[in-house]
Design an enzyme around this catalytic site. Structure first.
Site, PDB file in Angstrom:
ATOM      1  N   GLN A   1       1.165  23.786 -25.897  1.00 52.07           N
ATOM      2  CA  GLN A   1       1.093  22.616 -24.997  1.00 52.07           C
ATOM      3  C   GLN A   1      -0.348  21.937 -25.302  1.00 52.07           C
ATOM      4  O   GLN A   1      -0.292  20.636 -25.091  1.00 52.07           O
ATOM      5  CB  GLN A   1       1.091  23.300 -23.660  1.00 52.07           C
ATOM      6  CG  GLN A   1       2.358  22.964 -22.952  1.00 52.07           C
ATOM      7  CD  GLN A   1       2.406  23.829 -21.730  1.00 52.07           C
ATOM      8  OE1 GLN A   1       1.554  23.491 -20.946  1.00 52.07           O
ATOM      9  NE2 GLN A   1       3.581  24.487 -21.833  1.00 52.07           N
TER      10      GLN A   1
ATOM     11  N   HIS B   1       1.181 -21.501  19.174  1.00 53.78           N
ATOM     12  CA  HIS B   1       0.571 -21.727  18.022  1.00 53.78           C
ATOM     13  C   HIS B   1       1.453 -22.176  16.606  1.00 53.78           C
ATOM     14  O   HIS B   1       1.432 -23.258  16.281  1.00 53.78           O
ATOM     15  CB  HIS B   1      -0.275 -20.424  17.603  1.00 53.78           C
ATOM     16  CG  HIS B   1      -0.912 -20.664  16.202  1.00 53.78           C
ATOM     17  ND1 HIS B   1      -2.147 -20.451  16.149  1.00 53.78           N
ATOM     18  CD2 HIS B   1      -0.311 -20.662  14.945  1.00 53.78           C
ATOM     19  CE1 HIS B   1      -2.584 -20.667  14.916  1.00 53.78           C
ATOM     20  NE2 HIS B   1      -1.716 -20.628  14.138  1.00 53.78           N
ATOM     21  N   GLU B   2       2.532 -21.658  16.454  1.00 54.68           N
ATOM     22  CA  GLU B   2       3.552 -21.717  15.607  1.00 54.68           C
ATOM     23  C   GLU B   2       4.247 -23.262  15.915  1.00 54.68           C
ATOM     24  O   GLU B   2       4.719 -23.842  14.993  1.00 54.68           O
ATOM     25  CB  GLU B   2       4.515 -20.564  15.652  1.00 54.68           C
ATOM     26  CG  GLU B   2       3.946 -19.285  15.157  1.00 54.68           C
ATOM     27  CD  GLU B   2       3.302 -19.591  13.768  1.00 54.68           C
ATOM     28  OE1 GLU B   2       3.651 -20.377  12.941  1.00 54.68           O
ATOM     29  OE2 GLU B   2       2.440 -18.775  13.253  1.00 54.68           O
TER      30      GLU B   2
ATOM     31  N   PHE C   1      -1.259  27.430 -26.095  1.00 53.34           N
ATOM     32  CA  PHE C   1      -1.835  26.729 -27.499  1.00 53.34           C
ATOM     33  C   PHE C   1      -0.983  25.497 -27.856  1.00 53.34           C
ATOM     34  O   PHE C   1      -1.315  24.474 -28.004  1.00 53.34           O
ATOM     35  CB  PHE C   1      -1.903  27.570 -28.481  1.00 53.34           C
ATOM     36  CG  PHE C   1      -3.309  28.262 -28.569  1.00 53.34           C
ATOM     37  CD1 PHE C   1      -4.199  27.477 -28.397  1.00 53.34           C
ATOM     38  CD2 PHE C   1      -3.385  29.715 -28.593  1.00 53.34           C
ATOM     39  CE1 PHE C   1      -5.568  28.108 -28.673  1.00 53.34           C
ATOM     40  CE2 PHE C   1      -4.573  30.213 -28.609  1.00 53.34           C
ATOM     41  CZ  PHE C   1      -5.597  29.442 -28.686  1.00 53.34           C
TER      42      PHE C   1
ATOM     43  N   ASP D   1      -5.799 -20.335   9.193  1.00 48.62           N
ATOM     44  CA  ASP D   1      -5.418 -21.774   9.177  1.00 48.62           C
ATOM     45  C   ASP D   1      -6.652 -22.568   8.819  1.00 48.62           C
ATOM     46  O   ASP D   1      -6.769 -23.463   8.021  1.00 48.62           O
ATOM     47  CB  ASP D   1      -4.829 -22.186  10.550  1.00 48.62           C
ATOM     48  CG  ASP D   1      -3.545 -21.629  10.892  1.00 48.62           C
ATOM     49  OD1 ASP D   1      -2.721 -21.236   9.696  1.00 48.62           O
ATOM     50  OD2 ASP D   1      -3.132 -21.583  12.039  1.00 48.62           O
TER      51      ASP D   1
HETATM   52 ZN    ZN Z   1      -1.280 -20.781  12.285  1.00 46.42          ZN
END
Ligand code: ZN
Ligand code: ADP
Ligand code: MG
Length: 612
Positions: free
Chosen positions: A137, A431-432, A135, A507
């Site tokens: 609690q 790509h980079e 009770f 991108d």
């Molecule tokens: Zn890129």
């Protein structure tokens, strides 16, 4: 939660104590009634009766307790059914001698009365305790939800707050914002001075800015500077459990604050409650509306001499209900910007104040490499650097630790066990390299600081460029250059492999977005200086939704044409440039495949060698 475990452990303690007492009692009683004197046989007893040695006999069930004339004791056992006198006769006791005996017949009683009582009451007590704790609690939980007086507002500056008092010195940059808040600090420090002259101090100040720009920090620092109590509560905390709790909390928060004037009330994440009312989606949220109304009416109820300043923060000022921004409410707005290079340097200093740094640490370089980082990111970065150094068992943090942490904060932890095929690596490298080469040969583009094909987080590789000067307005040529750089990856793949991978999705998406903005918002296309309505982020869905079209289908197709011509232009630019610089592209890509990352100096050397 803490409270519950606390009461629980307290209850367990009580139980344990209780049991200990019971067990000891048991022990005492048991030792008394069970530590029995010597047991003798019935035959011997009969003999002793005949010898008239016995003073007294108690018969209790099967138990016969014997007290001798010399005060010594003994016991004997008889059959359950058998009566004492006849069975003694059977064992040879003389009848006359038996009649001489002083015999007490007692009802069978194995347990002493006290023990019986305990045994009967034990389960009752036990159940009582369980019920009580349950009770307690349940009541505690309900009380916590209903207890507005502890409206979870934290009083900063109290001893039990645990947080250090901070001042404006702990906040790097944000000079204009600090300047504006200084007025409020002065008022809170000496309200009478202002009130005497009939001045009315702003009731509400709204701090806006991207997440992690230091809104909370600045609010706390304001309270620290003024040395006044600081009631901190988050907008999302208002919305809980029951309807009506939110407005109750607000009422109580303001009442609390009124008793501690002068003070600051800080409502974090105001947008959680202060979103435009009746905005449709999400259903009419009565609770939020009530809470919001309560805030408004509390602020309206401020007297001229009320010495409370309400600070609030949000990163979505655009979704706030306009009623909040009306005069007399949050009519002052302070915008917190992302830090610039110098500020980032200062932040690094502030956050590493307590860290042992080796002499080679150059915060200028770190700051240079962290554009777009918020205060929170910088704080995260210094922490990561310390962790890096600790993992290498170093006693001091060095520059390399800081530099390594940048990417970790930026892109998430390195994916060590993610292996890519050689072909994949080659494509990523080209790509980079494409991005980088385009970037360094365009007059408008930004210098390259680092290229990497080590995949981290979601991206396969990355090229970090840094604007040499951070500027807010951009010219058309800069946009085109930036788009060309974005197309660089795509074009390099096309050039080197005659086909295109999916690696260019991001991108292309970004380039298209740029192009669309150029045409629709910035008036930079052949369509002229007309604003065709931007793409606004949707309030509730949190993503872009095209705003209502305020142009004809004809214009729409013109816009599309313009957008695609911009992208084509950027592509052509990148194509041409890469063809001309194919050697540089090959060198950089090859170097990337071998070393995975290229730092600025090395990169510049490579490029120089090829162009000579
Ligand atoms: Zn890129
Ligand atoms: P917000 O409330 O705007 O989301 P916070 O005030 O919680 O951001 O900032 C998060 C953390 O970032 C702060 O605890 C602090 O460590 C750091 N920080 C943010 N801005 C600054 C700043 N201008 N100077 C120093 N540290 C800052
Ligand atoms: Mg905050």
């Amino acid at each position: 939660m803490k409270k519950i475990t606390k009461t629980l452990s307290k209850n367990v303690g009580v139980f344990l104590l209780f049991f200990l007492v019971i067990v000891t009692l048991f022990g005492i009683i048991a030792s008394d009634s069970f530590q029995k004197p010597e047991e003798i046989s019935l035959r011997l007893l009969a003999e002793q009766i005949n010898e008239e040695k016995i003073k007294h006999i108690t018969v209790r069930g099967t138990e016969i307790e014997i007290l001798y004339k010399d005060e010594s004791k003994a016991v004997a056992k008889k059959e359950e059914r058998a009566e004492f006198v006849p069975s003694m006769k059977d064992w040879g006791a003389e009848e006359s001698k038996i009649h001489l005996l002083d015999v007490d017949y007692q009802r069978e009683q194995d347990w002493s009365p006290l023990l019986t009582l305990l045994i009967i009451s034990l389960p009752i007590i036990f159940i009582f305790f369980i019920f009580r704790s349950v009770f307690k609690q349940a009541k505690g939980g309900a009380m916590q939800a209903l207890d507005f007086s502890k409206a979870k507002a934290r009083l900063v500056g109290d001893k039990d707050d645990g947080k250090e008092k901070i001042s404006f010195d702990d906040v790097a940059g944000l000079e204009e914002s600090k300047e504006e808040l200084k007025e409020i600090v002065e008022f809170l420090k000496d309200p009478k001075r202002f009130l005497k002259l009939g001045a009315r101090i702003p009731k509400g100040v709204l701090l806006t800015g991207a997440p992690g720009t230091g809104k909370t920090l600045l609010a706390r620092a304001t309270a620290g500077e003024a040395s006044v109590p600081f009631f901190e509560i988050s907008g999302s905390e208002f919305i809980e459990l029951f309807v009506g709790v939110g407005s109750g909390r607000v009422r109580d928060l303001f009442n609390n604050a009124k008793s501690k004037q002068p003070c600051i009330i800080y409502i974090d994440e105001l947008d959680a409650i202060g979103r435009a009312r009746g905005a449709g989606l999400g259903g009419g949220h009565d609770e939020r509306e009530q809470t919001l109304n309560q805030i408004l009416s509390e602020m309206d109820g401020f007297q001229q001499d009320t010495q409370i300043v309400v600070l609030a923060s949000t990163n979505r000022p655009d979704v706030l209900d306009s009623a909040l921004l009306r005069p007399g409410r949050f009519d002052r707005k302070i915008v917190l910007d992302l830090p610039d290079k110098k500020t980032r340097e200062k932040m690094l200093k502030i956050h590493s104040k307590k860290m042992p740094l080796s002499s080679g640490v150059d915060f200028k370089e770190v700051a240079e490499r962290t554009p777009g980082f918020s205060g929170a990111d910088i704080s995260n970065l210094t922490n990561e650097a310390a962790i890096f150094a600790a993992r290498k068992r170093k006693s001091k943090i060095s520059q390399s630790d800081f530099l390594e942490s940048i990417e970790k904060v930026l892109l998430g932890p390195e994916r060590k066990n993610y292996t890519i095929s050689k072909k994949e690596k080659e494509i990523t490298a080209y790509h980079e390299a494409g991005h980088a080469v385009v970037s360094s040969f365009l007059p408008e583009a930004e210098p390259v600081r680092k290229i990497s094909i080590v995949s981290r987080g979601q991206v396969g590789g990355y090229t970090i460029k840094i604007p040499s000067e951070e500027s807010r307005t951009k010219r058309k040529s800069e946009f085109i250059s930036e788009m060309a750089v974005l197309m660089g990856g795509y074009c390099a793949e096309k050039l080197a492999f005659k086909e295109i991978s999916t690696g260019a999705v991001n991108d292309l998406e970004r380039a298209s977005k740029y192009a669309r903005k150029l045409v629709k918002e910035f008036g930079m296309s052949a369509l002229g200086p007309v604003h065709y309505g931007g793409e606004k982020e949707h309030i509730f869905l949190g993503r872009d939704m095209p705003s209502e079209k305020n142009y004809s289908e004809e214009t729409a197709s013109k816009i599309d044409k313009e957008v695609s011509s911009f992208i084509r232009e950027a592509e052509k630019k990148a194509d041409l440039l890469l063809k001309k610089q194919k050697k540089s592209l090959d060198t950089v890509a090859k170097h990337l495949m071998e070393n995975e990352t290229i730092e600025r100096k090395e990169y510049e050397k490579l490029i120089k060698k090829e162009t000579k």
